[in-house]
Design an enzyme around this catalytic site. Structure first.
Site, PDB file in Angstrom:
ATOM      1  CB  ALA A   1      -0.910  -0.002   1.220  1.00 59.88           C
ATOM      2  N   GLY A   2       0.311   2.332  -0.517  1.00 60.46           N
ATOM      3  CA  GLY A   2       1.026   3.604  -0.546  1.00 60.46           C
ATOM      4  C   GLY A   2       1.258   4.124  -1.945  1.00 60.46           C
ATOM      5  CG  PHE A   3       2.364   2.992  -6.569  1.00 62.56           C
ATOM      6  CD1 PHE A   3       3.394   3.847  -6.946  1.00 62.56           C
ATOM      7  CD2 PHE A   3       1.499   2.538  -7.555  1.00 62.56           C
ATOM      8  CE1 PHE A   3       3.551   4.241  -8.271  1.00 62.56           C
ATOM      9  CE2 PHE A   3       1.642   2.923  -8.882  1.00 62.56           C
ATOM     10  CZ  PHE A   3       2.673   3.775  -9.231  1.00 62.56           C
TER      11      PHE A   3
ATOM     12  CE  LYS B   1      -0.087   8.184  -1.229  1.00 63.36           C
ATOM     13  NZ  LYS B   1       0.121   7.433   0.016  1.00 63.36           N
TER      14      LYS B   1
ATOM     15  CG  ASN C   1       5.250   8.514   3.290  1.00 57.64           C
ATOM     16  OD1 ASN C   1       4.161   8.974   3.620  1.00 57.64           O
ATOM     17  ND2 ASN C   1       5.650   7.292   3.635  1.00 57.64           N
ATOM     18  NE  ARG C   2       6.651  16.911   5.810  1.00 56.54           N
ATOM     19  CZ  ARG C   2       7.957  17.182   5.772  1.00 56.54           C
ATOM     20  NH1 ARG C   2       8.827  16.357   6.351  1.00 56.54           N
ATOM     21  NH2 ARG C   2       8.399  18.270   5.166  1.00 56.54           N
TER      22      ARG C   2
ATOM     23  CG  PHE D   1      -3.859   7.843   5.775  1.00 58.66           C
ATOM     24  CD1 PHE D   1      -2.747   7.101   5.433  1.00 58.66           C
ATOM     25  CD2 PHE D   1      -4.516   7.526   6.965  1.00 58.66           C
ATOM     26  CE1 PHE D   1      -2.288   6.061   6.243  1.00 58.66           C
ATOM     27  CE2 PHE D   1      -4.082   6.496   7.781  1.00 58.66           C
ATOM     28  CZ  PHE D   1      -2.968   5.768   7.423  1.00 58.66           C
TER      29      PHE D   1
ATOM     30  CG  ASN E   1      -2.046   1.763   7.816  1.00 58.63           C
ATOM     31  OD1 ASN E   1      -1.366   1.727   8.838  1.00 58.63           O
ATOM     32  ND2 ASN E   1      -1.648   2.414   6.732  1.00 58.63           N
TER      33      ASN E   1
ATOM     34  CB  SER F   1       0.343   5.633   8.671  1.00 55.63           C
ATOM     35  OG  SER F   1       0.872   6.852   8.183  1.00 55.63           O
TER      36      SER F   1
ATOM     37  CG  ASN G   1       3.359  10.174   7.650  1.00 57.50           C
ATOM     38  OD1 ASN G   1       4.257  10.727   8.267  1.00 57.50           O
ATOM     39  ND2 ASN G   1       3.577   9.256   6.727  1.00 57.50           N
ATOM     40  CB  THR G   2      -2.940   9.736  10.630  1.00 55.90           C
ATOM     41  OG1 THR G   2      -3.074   9.723   9.204  1.00 55.90           O
ATOM     42  CG2 THR G   2      -4.268  10.146  11.242  1.00 55.90           C
TER      43      THR G   2
ATOM     44  CE  LYS H   1       2.134  -1.712   5.837  1.00 54.84           C
ATOM     45  NZ  LYS H   1       2.084  -1.184   4.464  1.00 54.84           N
TER      46      LYS H   1
ATOM     47  CG  ASN I   1       3.094   1.625   7.803  1.00 54.37           C
ATOM     48  OD1 ASN I   1       3.656   2.322   6.969  1.00 54.37           O
ATOM     49  ND2 ASN I   1       1.774   1.649   7.980  1.00 54.37           N
TER      50      ASN I   1
ATOM     51  N   GLY J   1      12.140  -2.749   3.195  1.00 55.88           N
ATOM     52  CA  GLY J   1      13.528  -2.967   2.810  1.00 55.88           C
ATOM     53  C   GLY J   1      13.738  -4.080   1.814  1.00 55.88           C
TER      54      GLY J   1
ATOM     55  CB  THR K   1      11.144   2.029  -1.152  1.00 51.35           C
ATOM     56  OG1 THR K   1      10.178   2.577  -0.238  1.00 51.35           O
ATOM     57  CG2 THR K   1      12.276   3.014  -1.337  1.00 51.35           C
TER      58      THR K   1
END
Length: 350
Positions: A67-69, A71, A116-117, A120, A178, A181, A183-184, A219, A248, A291, A313
């Site tokens: 997830a993340g690509f 969205k 990344n930040r 969502f 999820n 993350s 970033n929330t 996750k 994550n 990784g 990544t």
């Protein structure tokens, strides 16, 4: 060729600008049936020895896109046509939200990493559901990753996740909660078992009530203490979840604020996988991400007990045919080790 393109051209542009351009191009490819099917025949995994069944879902190969690509579930078919065995879309929230202010995506090319930040950023569950209802032109396993809407207070988090699940679980091959993350604000607090238990139980009730019973996974973050990892593993077994995705992004880094992914996360992600496998054995599906750069990483995660492996990544640094190449190399490795199926490799060093 791709490495030259990346170093001489792509690296000079803002990372998020390139990301959005790539998603738009793949979204166009997703609605071009001839090109999409041609790429699928050329690049998708077809070796029977790579087929894996997990939580009642059949995967053509063990390596998928995290997830993340994608969205907003805009280009899953095109991503599958490039060789991924499954595509996890999201993170999707019940309500549309813009995410955090830009800039919010940064390359660390020397470390083959990203920070990344994003926060969502997505168009919401209803918009994603409309896309997921489209007939799939190529066979693709689609997981749906859901998160908390930023403006929703922690006390109402379970209801917010349930709202997303109600729209998306019937359209997903599997569903992911999820709570990891960075970033929330406050999201990772939900990994505490006392808060996580009622949240997962509420979402599981929705997932279990779909016509095909949608498998449910959670996750987790790499930054959890070992005792907390054990507690989440025990909770997953208690509630009868179908899997755990580990891990994550990490906040254990210097530099830009946000979650770090890529090569620096490799050792911790593997350590979390091994701890989970020691705790749950083969009673629950483990999905390893963090990784993963090449076939050696995928193979190591399988041996350590992962049934499925994900990357993201590494795709940025290795080019469009990365997943297809890894699946071809896995086919050769299975035969070199005298195995009839890649499932025989799972957990061998656990």
């Amino acid at each position: 060729m791709y490495r030259l393109l990346f170093t001489q051209v792509l690296r000079r542009f803002d990372a998020e600008t390139v990301h959005h351009a790539t998603v738009r191009a793949l979204a166009v490819l997703s609605v071009l049936p001839f090109v999409r099917r041609l790429l699928f025949r050329w690049l998708a995994p077809t070796d029977p020895a790579l087929r894996i069944s997990a939580f009642g879902v059949h995967f053509p190969g063990p390596f998928g896109l995290a997830a993340g690509f994608d969205k907003d579930a805009a280009c899953a078919e095109a991503v599958a046509a490039l060789g991924f065995g499954h595509v996890e879309v999201g993170t999707i929230t019940a309500h549309a939200q813009p995410g955090n202010p830009r800039p919010r995506l940064f390359r660390l090319s020397g470390e083959r990493a990203l920070v990344n930040r994003m926060g969502f950023n997505n168009h919401g569950a209803a918009a994603a559901a409309r896309r997921l209802r489209r007939t799939r032109g190529v066979p693709v396993v689609v997981g749906v990753n859901i998160g908390k809407t930023k403006v929703v207070p922690e006390a109402q988090a379970a209801a917010d996740y349930v709202a997303s699940a109600a729209q998306l679980a019937p359209l997903a091959d599997y569903l992911v909660v999820n709570v990891s993350s960075p970033n929330t604000p406050g999201l990772r607090n939900l990994q505490a078992v006392d808060l996580l238990r009622p949240l997962l139980a509420a979402v599981k009730e929705v997932a279990d009530g779909t016509p095909r019973r949608t498998p449910l996974l959670v996750k987790i973050a790499p930054d959890l203490a070992d005792d907390d990892i054990d507690a989440v593993a025990d909770l997953a077994l208690e509630l009868g979840l179908d899997g755990i995705i580990a891990t994550n992004t990490t906040i254990d880094h210097r530099g830009e604020t946000g979650g770090l992914s890529g090569r620096p996360l490799k050792s911790r992600s593997l350590a979390v996988l091994r701890r989970l496998r020691a705790r749950v054995g083969d009673r629950i599906t483990l999905v390893s991400v963090g990784g993963v750069e090449d076939v050696d990483d995928v193979w190591e995660r399988l041996l350590a007990g992962a049934t499925l492996v994900q990357g993201y990544t590494g795709w940025i640094y290795n080019g469009p045919f990365w997943a297809s190449r890894i699946h071809r190399q896995l086919s050769r490795r299975v035969r070199r080790h005298g195995l009839k199926s890649i499932t025989e490799a799972i957990g061998r060093t656990a």
